[in-house]
Design a protein around this motif. Structure first.
Motif, PDB file in Angstrom:
ATOM      1  N   ARG A 113       5.670  11.219  -2.086  1.00 31.63           N
ATOM      2  CA  ARG A 113       5.399  10.832  -0.702  1.00 31.63           C
ATOM      3  C   ARG A 113       6.153   9.548  -0.347  1.00 31.63           C
ATOM      4  N   PHE A 114       6.174   8.590  -1.290  1.00 37.14           N
ATOM      5  CA  PHE A 114       6.921   7.359  -1.030  1.00 37.14           C
ATOM      6  C   PHE A 114       8.415   7.636  -0.901  1.00 37.14           C
ATOM      7  N   VAL A 115       8.936   8.583  -1.687  1.00 35.24           N
ATOM      8  CA  VAL A 115      10.354   8.946  -1.577  1.00 35.24           C
ATOM      9  C   VAL A 115      10.664   9.390  -0.156  1.00 35.24           C
ATOM     10  N   ARG A 116       9.788  10.169   0.417  1.00 29.00           N
ATOM     11  CA  ARG A 116      10.000  10.655   1.783  1.00 29.00           C
ATOM     12  C   ARG A 116       9.730   9.557   2.815  1.00 29.00           C
ATOM     13  N   LEU A 117       8.703   8.789   2.572  1.00 29.70           N
ATOM     14  CA  LEU A 117       8.368   7.725   3.514  1.00 29.70           C
ATOM     15  C   LEU A 117       9.489   6.695   3.608  1.00 29.70           C
ATOM     16  N   LEU A 118      10.115   6.372   2.454  1.00 26.20           N
ATOM     17  CA  LEU A 118      11.144   5.334   2.405  1.00 26.20           C
ATOM     18  C   LEU A 118      12.547   5.907   2.570  1.00 26.20           C
ATOM     19  N   GLN A 120      14.290   7.712   0.522  1.00 23.96           N
ATOM     20  CA  GLN A 120      15.088   7.495  -0.694  1.00 23.96           C
ATOM     21  C   GLN A 120      15.801   8.786  -1.065  1.00 23.96           C
ATOM     22  N   ARG A 121      17.004   8.644  -1.640  1.00 24.67           N
ATOM     23  CA  ARG A 121      17.782   9.825  -2.004  1.00 24.67           C
ATOM     24  C   ARG A 121      17.268  10.446  -3.300  1.00 24.67           C
ATOM     25  N   ASP A 122      17.020   9.626  -4.305  1.00 29.49           N
ATOM     26  CA  ASP A 122      16.339  10.091  -5.506  1.00 29.49           C
ATOM     27  C   ASP A 122      15.793   8.847  -6.186  1.00 29.49           C
ATOM     28  N   ALA A 123      14.699   8.990  -6.858  1.00 31.50           N
ATOM     29  CA  ALA A 123      14.058   7.830  -7.465  1.00 31.50           C
ATOM     30  C   ALA A 123      13.146   8.304  -8.582  1.00 31.50           C
ATOM     31  N   SER A 124      12.940   7.435  -9.567  1.00 31.10           N
ATOM     32  CA  SER A 124      12.025   7.757 -10.661  1.00 31.10           C
ATOM     33  C   SER A 124      10.630   7.258 -10.319  1.00 31.10           C
ATOM     34  N   ASP A 125       9.638   7.755 -11.071  1.00 27.59           N
ATOM     35  CA  ASP A 125       8.266   7.326 -10.846  1.00 27.59           C
ATOM     36  C   ASP A 125       8.116   5.817 -10.992  1.00 27.59           C
ATOM     37  N   GLU A 126       8.964   5.202 -11.843  1.00 21.61           N
ATOM     38  CA  GLU A 126       8.880   3.760 -12.070  1.00 21.61           C
ATOM     39  C   GLU A 126       9.192   2.960 -10.804  1.00 21.61           C
ATOM     40  N   GLN A 127       9.862   3.603  -9.834  1.00 23.47           N
ATOM     41  CA  GLN A 127      10.237   2.896  -8.607  1.00 23.47           C
ATOM     42  C   GLN A 127       9.144   2.917  -7.545  1.00 23.47           C
ATOM     43  N   THR A 128       8.039   3.591  -7.793  1.00 22.42           N
ATOM     44  CA  THR A 128       6.977   3.648  -6.796  1.00 22.42           C
ATOM     45  C   THR A 128       6.476   2.237  -6.515  1.00 22.42           C
ATOM     46  N   PRO A 129       6.494   1.790  -5.278  1.00 22.30           N
ATOM     47  CA  PRO A 129       6.113   0.399  -4.987  1.00 22.30           C
ATOM     48  C   PRO A 129       4.715   0.022  -5.447  1.00 22.30           C
ATOM     49  N   ARG A 173      -5.433   8.043  -5.508  1.00 21.15           N
ATOM     50  CA  ARG A 173      -6.138   9.141  -4.838  1.00 21.15           C
ATOM     51  C   ARG A 173      -6.336   8.828  -3.359  1.00 21.15           C
ATOM     52  N   LYS A 174      -6.738   7.598  -3.070  1.00 19.93           N
ATOM     53  CA  LYS A 174      -6.984   7.198  -1.684  1.00 19.93           C
ATOM     54  C   LYS A 174      -5.688   7.259  -0.877  1.00 19.93           C
ATOM     55  N   LEU A 175      -4.581   6.754  -1.453  1.00 17.44           N
ATOM     56  CA  LEU A 175      -3.314   6.749  -0.713  1.00 17.44           C
ATOM     57  C   LEU A 175      -2.775   8.167  -0.527  1.00 17.44           C
ATOM     58  N   ASN A 176      -2.951   9.031  -1.520  1.00 17.54           N
ATOM     59  CA  ASN A 176      -2.521  10.422  -1.355  1.00 17.54           C
ATOM     60  C   ASN A 176      -3.224  11.066  -0.166  1.00 17.54           C
ATOM     61  N   GLU A 177      -4.529  10.847  -0.069  1.00 14.29           N
ATOM     62  CA  GLU A 177      -5.276  11.415   1.063  1.00 14.29           C
ATOM     63  C   GLU A 177      -4.792  10.821   2.385  1.00 14.29           C
ATOM     64  N   ARG A 178      -4.574   9.513   2.406  1.00 13.19           N
ATOM     65  CA  ARG A 178      -4.155   8.858   3.646  1.00 13.19           C
ATOM     66  C   ARG A 178      -2.765   9.330   4.069  1.00 13.19           C
ATOM     67  N   PHE A 179      -1.823   9.419   3.127  1.00 12.38           N
ATOM     68  CA  PHE A 179      -0.473   9.869   3.460  1.00 12.38           C
ATOM     69  C   PHE A 179      -0.491  11.327   3.910  1.00 12.38           C
ATOM     70  N   GLU A 180      -1.357  12.135   3.278  1.00 11.21           N
ATOM     71  CA  GLU A 180      -1.451  13.543   3.665  1.00 11.21           C
ATOM     72  C   GLU A 180      -1.906  13.666   5.114  1.00 11.21           C
ATOM     73  N   LEU A 181      -2.910  12.897   5.480  1.00 12.22           N
ATOM     74  CA  LEU A 181      -3.410  12.928   6.853  1.00 12.22           C
ATOM     75  C   LEU A 181      -2.361  12.434   7.840  1.00 12.22           C
ATOM     76  N   ALA A 182      -1.497  11.513   7.380  1.00 12.88           N
ATOM     77  CA  ALA A 182      -0.451  10.988   8.260  1.00 12.88           C
ATOM     78  C   ALA A 182       0.751  11.913   8.349  1.00 12.88           C
ATOM     79  N   GLY A 183       0.744  13.004   7.552  1.00 12.54           N
ATOM     80  CA  GLY A 183       1.839  13.963   7.628  1.00 12.54           C
ATOM     81  C   GLY A 183       2.978  13.687   6.690  1.00 12.54           C
ATOM     82  N   VAL A 184       2.775  12.837   5.680  1.00 19.48           N
ATOM     83  CA  VAL A 184       3.833  12.559   4.700  1.00 19.48           C
ATOM     84  C   VAL A 184       3.683  13.554   3.565  1.00 19.48           C
TER      85      VAL A 184
END
Length: 648
Positions: A113-118, A120-129, A173-184
């Motif tokens: 979701r962060f990849v799409r929100l930001l 990003q072209r490609d990124a590893s899990d380690e780059q999640t803010p 878990r909380k952010l996944n739900e929030r991003f899902e509701l926001a359409g990310v």
């Protein structure tokens, strides 16, 4: 719901989601820091500020290469002054890895979701803010600011793991739900881990009790069709069996038992004892028959442990705890004897001492649980004495082993930085130079001066300049710029090679292929063909000038990938039996005499060989996969024998 294509999200909504994620991460970290003992608000804010800066930095990166290059040039944000800093850095990196593994089910979809929100072209899990790296940045900042002692730093990491893991999973878990509701979008990319299949549930007595229950069921029909014995007669017959077993034990006393006791099968005792008692004796007999039939056990071990068959049979007639408790002293004695002998090259004196302990058990008129407990205590005392002797034998070599452990940590960090630089299209001549020569220069700087030193940063920058020098030289202006910059770069590289003792001819040999490449680039000619330098396989032995009783086994300096965690390697401790297939020595059975605090090297000794060897843990971990290193079968020997008998 808003559209799932994040490019259609208003910038105000994106900013709002990022700000909320950042704020909740920092609030959670503040609470965790207070939980693990940091009560002063200014100290907590130091950690929160560092985590916020890490969040902002990761949110600005657009691809994986940008992340890797930033990490290499800042050396993974690691601050090293001396060995204690190096150890803390490795432990902190391991903590971040474990937190990623713990939260993978929630983190990976959130990362997508962060990849799409930001965008990003490609990124590893380690780059999640909001990933574990940001949380660990808080711990590093507090350590650097507070100047904690080395032991306190490591203890802090232990205390932090559980609350950090729980907080991050809840946050994700909380952010996944929030991003899902926001359409990310992103949930379809998750990698939920399947729960491991639960092992079959065993009764309290383990496989032995299960085996007995099966034998009872098999004898139930016979019990129904036969005449019941008077209880008094049954008790008298049991005493007769006990007396017969005592006679057999007296005849065999003091001698290794080469074959299982015969005549105790269900048919031999049919009609003399109850079905339940016969089943108990038959179950124990089958366990020892399995012991003698096991081709992996040497005869000397079978002869030692087999001596316990009659005492355990006698006990099974009077103490049903043998069947019902996996922690019964009789079972623990067999397990402890197995751990003390299997996979070890025991000297004759040690084997004789173990037989002497069994002699004492055999001479007892009464065989009960306390008798087995006394034998167990005697064997444990010998084990403790052996561990103390190993530690004393290792003591003179620990200082050298600690230096080697520091060098192993430096090799890991130097390789991390070089791997990041070498991603992408880098000419073979540059790759060869950095992997084979420059890694040694970086290791030397790290071990001697630390990662905060100017020399480390200068050497890392030189490597970066070398990689950049062969990129984008397709115009006359770029080639002219390369020709002007090259003399200074070559001077810096030459000086670095001199630091590791290469003479002029050796430095020329190392730099030659790179100079040929640059010459071709400046002249706008095809690059010369260069073959990759093959990695040196296995280990190389190195002597220690201070003593002839210690040798160092070194793995190649450059690590082409991050070593995978090994449960077998993590299980090693002082006294662990370890079989190694080593250059010049072949396969030898030995023991671990010392494990480095950061678990990067061990001191290893083998009977009949003068002195000790320092072995790198990464070679041992790899050896468990290739067969060059092995441990004895783990777990309970008694349970293994009982489960094997159950499957027959």
């Amino acid at each position: 719901m808003l559209p799932t294509n994040n490019s259609s999200l208003p910038s105000s909504l994106r900013d709002k989601l990022l700000a909320e994620a950042r704020g909740e991460l920092l609030d959670g970290l503040r609470q965790c820091l207070r939980t693990i003992g940091f009560s002063m608000p200014d100290v907590v804010e130091i950690g929160a500020t560092a985590a916020g800066e890490c969040f902002d930095e990761l949110a600005r990166l657009k691809d994986r290469r940008g992340f890797e290059m930033a990490r290499s040039l800042t050396a993974s944000r690691i601050s090293l002054l001396h060995e204690a800093d190096l150890e803390f850095s490795i432990r902190l990196t391991d903590l971040a890895r474990r937190l990623r593994e713990l939260t993978e089910e929630e983190l990976h979809p959130l990362h997508m979701r962060f990849v799409r929100l930001l965008d990003q072209r490609d990124a590893s899990d380690e780059q999640t803010p909001v990933g574990p790296d940001a949380a660990c940045a808080a711990l590093r900042a507090i350590v650097e600011e507070a100047g904690l002692e080395p032991d306190m730093r490591l203890h802090m990491l232990v205390r932090a793991e559980a609350p950090f893991g729980a907080m991050l999973r809840q946050l994700y878990r909380k952010l996944n739900e929030r991003f899902e509701l926001a359409g990310v979008a992103g949930s379809l990319y998750g990698r939920p881990r399947s729960a491991p299949a639960a092992p079959p549930e065993l009764p309290p007595g383990g496989s032995l009790q299960q085996l007995q229950q099966r034998l009872v069921a098999a004898g139930a029909h016979e019990a129904m069709t036969s005449h019941s014995l008077d209880p008094g007669l049954s008790a008298a017959l049991r005493e007769q069996v006990l007396s017969w077993l005592a006679d057999q034990q007296a005849q065999r006393a003091g001698q290794p038992s080469e074959t299982p006791l015969q005549g105790l099968g269900a048919a031999g005792l049919s009609g003399l004892l109850s079905v339940s008692t016969r089943a108990s004796l038959e179950a124990v007999s089958q366990v020892f028959e399995t012991l003698y039939a096991d081709p992996s056990l040497p005869p000397v071990i079978k002869g030692l442990i087999g001596r316990l068959q009659i005492p355990v049979l006698r006990l099974a007639l009077t103490d049903e705890g043998v069947m019902l408790r996996t922690d019964h002293p009789a079972r623990l004695l067999i397990d402890t004897l197995g751990a003390a002998t299997i996979g070890r090259n025991l000297p004759h004196s040690e084997l004789a001492a173990l037989h002497a302990i069994i002699d004492v058990l055999e001479r007892r008129r009464t065989i009960d649980a306390p008798a087995f407990s006394e034998a167990l205590a005697a064997i444990n005392a010998r084990h403790d004495a052996a561990i103390a002797a190993l530690a004393a034998e290792a003591e003179p070599f620990i200082a050298v082993a600690q230096r080697e452990e520091q060098r192993e940590g430096a090799a890991r960090l130097a390789s991390q930085a070089l791997r990041a630089m070498l991603e992408g299209n880098v000419p073979t001549s540059v790759t060869n130079f950095l992997r084979y020569y420059w890694v040694r220069v970086l290791i030397g700087a790290l071990t001697a001066r630390g990662e905060r030193s100017d020399i480390w940063r200068s050497l890392l920058e030189s490597a970066h300049r070398l990689v950049q020098s062969c990129q984008d030289v397709n115009t006359p202006e770029a080639r002219d710029a390369l020709a002007k910059a090259l003399p200074d770069l070559v001077k810096r590289l030459d000086a670095g090679l001199a630091l590791v003792g290469l003479d002029e001819a050796g430095r020329h040999q190392a730099l030659g292929p790179c100079l040929d490449m640059h010459t071709a680039m400046i002249r706008n000619q095809p690059l010369p063909e260069v073959q990759p330098i093959a990695a040196r396989p296995g280990l190389r032995w190195r002597s220690v000038p201070e003593t002839t009783r210690l040798r160092i086994a070194r793995a190649p300096e450059y690590l082409p990938y991050e070593p995978e965690p090994s449960q077998q390697a993590e299980s090693l401790q002082i006294g662990s039996p370890l079989t190694c297939n080593l250059p010049d020595l072949g396969e030898r059975i030995g023991s671990v005499a010392w494990v480095g605090p950061a678990r990067r090297v061990v001191l290893w000794t083998t009977p009949g060989v003068h002195g000790m060897s320092i072995l790198p843990m990464r070679w041992i971990a790899e050896g468990f996969k290739t067969g060059d290193a092995s441990l004895p079968r783990g777990g309970s020997l008694f349970e293994h024998l009982a489960s094997t008998a159950l499957c027959r």
